[in-house]
Scaffold this motif. Sequence first.
Motif, PDB file in Angstrom:
ATOM      1  N   VAL A   1       0.873  -1.167   0.000  1.00  0.00           N
ATOM      2  CA  VAL A   1       0.000   0.000   0.000  1.00  0.00           C
ATOM      3  C   VAL A   1       0.912   1.220   0.000  1.00  0.00           C
ATOM      4  O   VAL A   1       1.773   1.353   0.871  1.00  0.00           O
ATOM      5  CB  VAL A   1      -0.930   0.042   1.233  1.00  0.00           C
ATOM      6  N   ALA A   2       0.732   2.092  -0.989  1.00  0.00           N
ATOM      7  CA  ALA A   2       1.537   3.307  -1.091  1.00  0.00           C
ATOM      8  C   ALA A   2       0.624   4.525  -1.005  1.00  0.00           C
ATOM      9  O   ALA A   2      -0.439   4.561  -1.625  1.00  0.00           O
ATOM     10  CB  ALA A   2       2.304   3.326  -2.406  1.00  0.00           C
ATOM     11  N   GLU A   3       1.043   5.504  -0.216  1.00  0.00           N
ATOM     12  CA  GLU A   3       0.332   6.781  -0.117  1.00  0.00           C
ATOM     13  C   GLU A   3       1.165   7.808  -0.867  1.00  0.00           C
ATOM     14  O   GLU A   3       2.378   7.884  -0.674  1.00  0.00           O
ATOM     15  CB  GLU A   3       0.199   7.200   1.346  1.00  0.00           C
ATOM     16  N   PHE A   4       0.507   8.584  -1.721  1.00  0.00           N
ATOM     17  CA  PHE A   4       1.258   9.618  -2.417  1.00  0.00           C
ATOM     18  C   PHE A   4       0.439  10.894  -2.551  1.00  0.00           C
ATOM     19  O   PHE A   4      -0.791  10.867  -2.505  1.00  0.00           O
ATOM     20  CB  PHE A   4       1.802   9.135  -3.764  1.00  0.00           C
ATOM     21  N   ILE A   5       1.168  12.005  -2.659  1.00  0.00           N
ATOM     22  CA  ILE A   5       0.558  13.330  -2.681  1.00  0.00           C
ATOM     23  C   ILE A   5       1.177  14.139  -3.823  1.00  0.00           C
ATOM     24  O   ILE A   5       2.389  14.116  -4.020  1.00  0.00           O
ATOM     25  CB  ILE A   5       0.792  14.060  -1.342  1.00  0.00           C
ATOM     26  N   THR A   6       0.311  14.851  -4.546  1.00  0.00           N
ATOM     27  CA  THR A   6       0.765  15.756  -5.602  1.00  0.00           C
ATOM     28  C   THR A   6       0.046  17.091  -5.442  1.00  0.00           C
ATOM     29  O   THR A   6      -0.909  17.201  -4.671  1.00  0.00           O
ATOM     30  CB  THR A   6       0.482  15.181  -7.006  1.00  0.00           C
ATOM     31  N   ASP A   7       0.492  18.089  -6.201  1.00  0.00           N
ATOM     32  CA  ASP A   7      -0.132  19.410  -6.126  1.00  0.00           C
ATOM     33  C   ASP A   7      -1.395  19.515  -6.962  1.00  0.00           C
ATOM     34  O   ASP A   7      -2.312  20.247  -6.610  1.00  0.00           O
ATOM     35  CB  ASP A   7       0.864  20.489  -6.568  1.00  0.00           C
ATOM     36  N   THR A   8      -1.448  18.795  -8.084  1.00  0.00           N
ATOM     37  CA  THR A   8      -2.576  18.921  -9.000  1.00  0.00           C
ATOM     38  C   THR A   8      -3.046  17.549  -9.478  1.00  0.00           C
ATOM     39  O   THR A   8      -2.285  16.580  -9.423  1.00  0.00           O
ATOM     40  CB  THR A   8      -2.185  19.748 -10.245  1.00  0.00           C
ATOM     41  N   PRO A   9      -4.271  17.468  -9.991  1.00  0.00           N
ATOM     42  CA  PRO A   9      -4.741  16.210 -10.569  1.00  0.00           C
ATOM     43  C   PRO A   9      -3.877  15.755 -11.751  1.00  0.00           C
ATOM     44  O   PRO A   9      -3.649  14.561 -11.932  1.00  0.00           O
ATOM     45  CB  PRO A   9      -6.170  16.528 -11.030  1.00  0.00           C
ATOM     46  N   ALA A  10      -3.369  16.689 -12.534  1.00  0.00           N
ATOM     47  CA  ALA A  10      -2.517  16.327 -13.667  1.00  0.00           C
ATOM     48  C   ALA A  10      -1.223  15.670 -13.186  1.00  0.00           C
ATOM     49  O   ALA A  10      -0.765  14.682 -13.772  1.00  0.00           O
ATOM     50  CB  ALA A  10      -2.204  17.559 -14.514  1.00  0.00           C
ATOM     51  N   GLN A  11      -0.645  16.194 -12.122  1.00  0.00           N
ATOM     52  CA  GLN A  11       0.558  15.585 -11.543  1.00  0.00           C
ATOM     53  C   GLN A  11       0.238  14.196 -11.003  1.00  0.00           C
ATOM     54  O   GLN A  11       1.052  13.282 -11.125  1.00  0.00           O
ATOM     55  CB  GLN A  11       1.124  16.453 -10.421  1.00  0.00           C
ATOM     56  N   MET A  12      -0.943  14.044 -10.417  1.00  0.00           N
ATOM     57  CA  MET A  12      -1.368  12.744  -9.889  1.00  0.00           C
ATOM     58  C   MET A  12      -1.398  11.723 -11.024  1.00  0.00           C
ATOM     59  O   MET A  12      -0.854  10.630 -10.910  1.00  0.00           O
ATOM     60  CB  MET A  12      -2.757  12.865  -9.253  1.00  0.00           C
ATOM     61  N   ASN A  13      -2.007  12.083 -12.134  1.00  0.00           N
ATOM     62  CA  ASN A  13      -2.070  11.189 -13.288  1.00  0.00           C
ATOM     63  C   ASN A  13      -0.680  10.844 -13.801  1.00  0.00           C
ATOM     64  O   ASN A  13      -0.402   9.704 -14.170  1.00  0.00           O
ATOM     65  CB  ASN A  13      -2.913  11.803 -14.404  1.00  0.00           C
ATOM     66  N   GLU A  14       0.209  11.826 -13.818  1.00  0.00           N
ATOM     67  CA  GLU A  14       1.584  11.617 -14.282  1.00  0.00           C
ATOM     68  C   GLU A  14       2.328  10.631 -13.382  1.00  0.00           C
ATOM     69  O   GLU A  14       3.005   9.726 -13.854  1.00  0.00           O
ATOM     70  CB  GLU A  14       2.315  12.971 -14.321  1.00  0.00           C
ATOM     71  N   VAL A  15       2.192  10.798 -12.080  1.00  0.00           N
ATOM     72  CA  VAL A  15       2.854   9.896 -11.134  1.00  0.00           C
ATOM     73  C   VAL A  15       2.332   8.468 -11.305  1.00  0.00           C
ATOM     74  O   VAL A  15       3.107   7.512 -11.357  1.00  0.00           O
ATOM     75  CB  VAL A  15       2.653  10.375  -9.672  1.00  0.00           C
ATOM     76  N   ILE A  16       1.023   8.332 -11.433  1.00  0.00           N
ATOM     77  CA  ILE A  16       0.422   7.004 -11.579  1.00  0.00           C
ATOM     78  C   ILE A  16       0.900   6.325 -12.856  1.00  0.00           C
ATOM     79  O   ILE A  16       1.338   5.177 -12.830  1.00  0.00           O
ATOM     80  CB  ILE A  16      -1.117   7.104 -11.570  1.00  0.00           C
ATOM     81  N   THR A  17       0.820   7.037 -13.966  1.00  0.00           N
ATOM     82  CA  THR A  17       1.097   6.391 -15.262  1.00  0.00           C
ATOM     83  C   THR A  17       2.568   6.262 -15.608  1.00  0.00           C
ATOM     84  O   THR A  17       2.965   5.274 -16.224  1.00  0.00           O
ATOM     85  CB  THR A  17       0.379   7.124 -16.411  1.00  0.00           C
ATOM     86  N   THR A  18       3.394   7.235 -15.207  1.00  0.00           N
ATOM     87  CA  THR A  18       4.793   7.189 -15.653  1.00  0.00           C
ATOM     88  C   THR A  18       5.786   6.780 -14.574  1.00  0.00           C
ATOM     89  O   THR A  18       6.874   6.324 -14.899  1.00  0.00           O
ATOM     90  CB  THR A  18       5.245   8.539 -16.242  1.00  0.00           C
ATOM     91  N   LYS A  19       5.428   6.950 -13.317  1.00  0.00           N
ATOM     92  CA  LYS A  19       6.385   6.627 -12.261  1.00  0.00           C
ATOM     93  C   LYS A  19       6.067   5.317 -11.542  1.00  0.00           C
ATOM     94  O   LYS A  19       6.974   4.562 -11.219  1.00  0.00           O
ATOM     95  CB  LYS A  19       6.456   7.756 -11.238  1.00  0.00           C
ATOM     96  N   ILE A  20       4.800   5.070 -11.273  1.00  0.00           N
ATOM     97  CA  ILE A  20       4.458   3.884 -10.484  1.00  0.00           C
ATOM     98  C   ILE A  20       4.096   2.692 -11.372  1.00  0.00           C
ATOM     99  O   ILE A  20       4.699   1.631 -11.273  1.00  0.00           O
ATOM    100  CB  ILE A  20       3.324   4.191  -9.479  1.00  0.00           C
ATOM    101  N   ARG A  21       3.122   2.844 -12.237  1.00  0.00           N
ATOM    102  CA  ARG A  21       2.647   1.700 -13.019  1.00  0.00           C
ATOM    103  C   ARG A  21       3.666   1.177 -14.031  1.00  0.00           C
ATOM    104  O   ARG A  21       3.525   0.074 -14.531  1.00  0.00           O
ATOM    105  CB  ARG A  21       1.320   2.050 -13.688  1.00  0.00           C
ATOM    106  N   LYS A  22       4.713   1.944 -14.300  1.00  0.00           N
ATOM    107  CA  LYS A  22       5.766   1.494 -15.216  1.00  0.00           C
ATOM    108  C   LYS A  22       6.823   0.647 -14.521  1.00  0.00           C
ATOM    109  O   LYS A  22       7.681   0.066 -15.180  1.00  0.00           O
ATOM    110  CB  LYS A  22       6.448   2.700 -15.876  1.00  0.00           C
ATOM    111  N   LEU A  23       6.784   0.576 -13.188  1.00  0.00           N
ATOM    112  CA  LEU A  23       7.773  -0.230 -12.471  1.00  0.00           C
ATOM    113  C   LEU A  23       7.596  -1.703 -12.820  1.00  0.00           C
ATOM    114  O   LEU A  23       6.468  -2.202 -12.901  1.00  0.00           O
ATOM    115  CB  LEU A  23       7.625  -0.044 -10.953  1.00  0.00           C
ATOM    116  N   GLN A  24       8.711  -2.373 -13.028  1.00  0.00           N
ATOM    117  CA  GLN A  24       8.642  -3.793 -13.337  1.00  0.00           C
ATOM    118  C   GLN A  24       8.225  -4.557 -12.095  1.00  0.00           C
ATOM    119  O   GLN A  24       8.381  -4.068 -10.986  1.00  0.00           O
ATOM    120  CB  GLN A  24       9.999  -4.261 -13.828  1.00  0.00           C
ATOM    121  N   LYS A  25       7.691  -5.716 -12.271  1.00  0.00           N
ATOM    122  CA  LYS A  25       7.259  -6.641 -11.213  1.00  0.00           C
ATOM    123  C   LYS A  25       5.869  -6.328 -10.664  1.00  0.00           C
ATOM    124  O   LYS A  25       5.363  -7.056  -9.841  1.00  0.00           O
ATOM    125  CB  LYS A  25       8.255  -6.718 -10.050  1.00  0.00           C
TER     126      LYS A  25
END
Length: 76
Positions: free
Chosen positions: A41-65
């Motif tokens: 379970v990971a908790e994360f915080i961003t400044d805007t909804p656009a940043q939230m989408n960016e973190v989800i799609t490019t930083k977290i969901r791209k991790l292998q495994k």
Amino acid sequence: MEKAYMLISCEIGEEQLLYSQLKEIPEVKSCLITYGSYDIVAEFITDTPAQMNEVITTKIRKLQKIRSTITLRVIN
């Protein structure tokens, strides 16, 4: 401020590696290894909804495994 929790299911035995990778992402504020249907379970915080989408799609969901994720957005 945008806040969300992500439930992550990963490949068997890869929890510690994935935990370490998640902790390196600046937006991830806390991370816990769990047992059951989800492994982390990971908790994360961003400044805007656009940043939230960016973190989800490019930083977290791209991790292998990672096998699957569910994101729970918090509404204040």
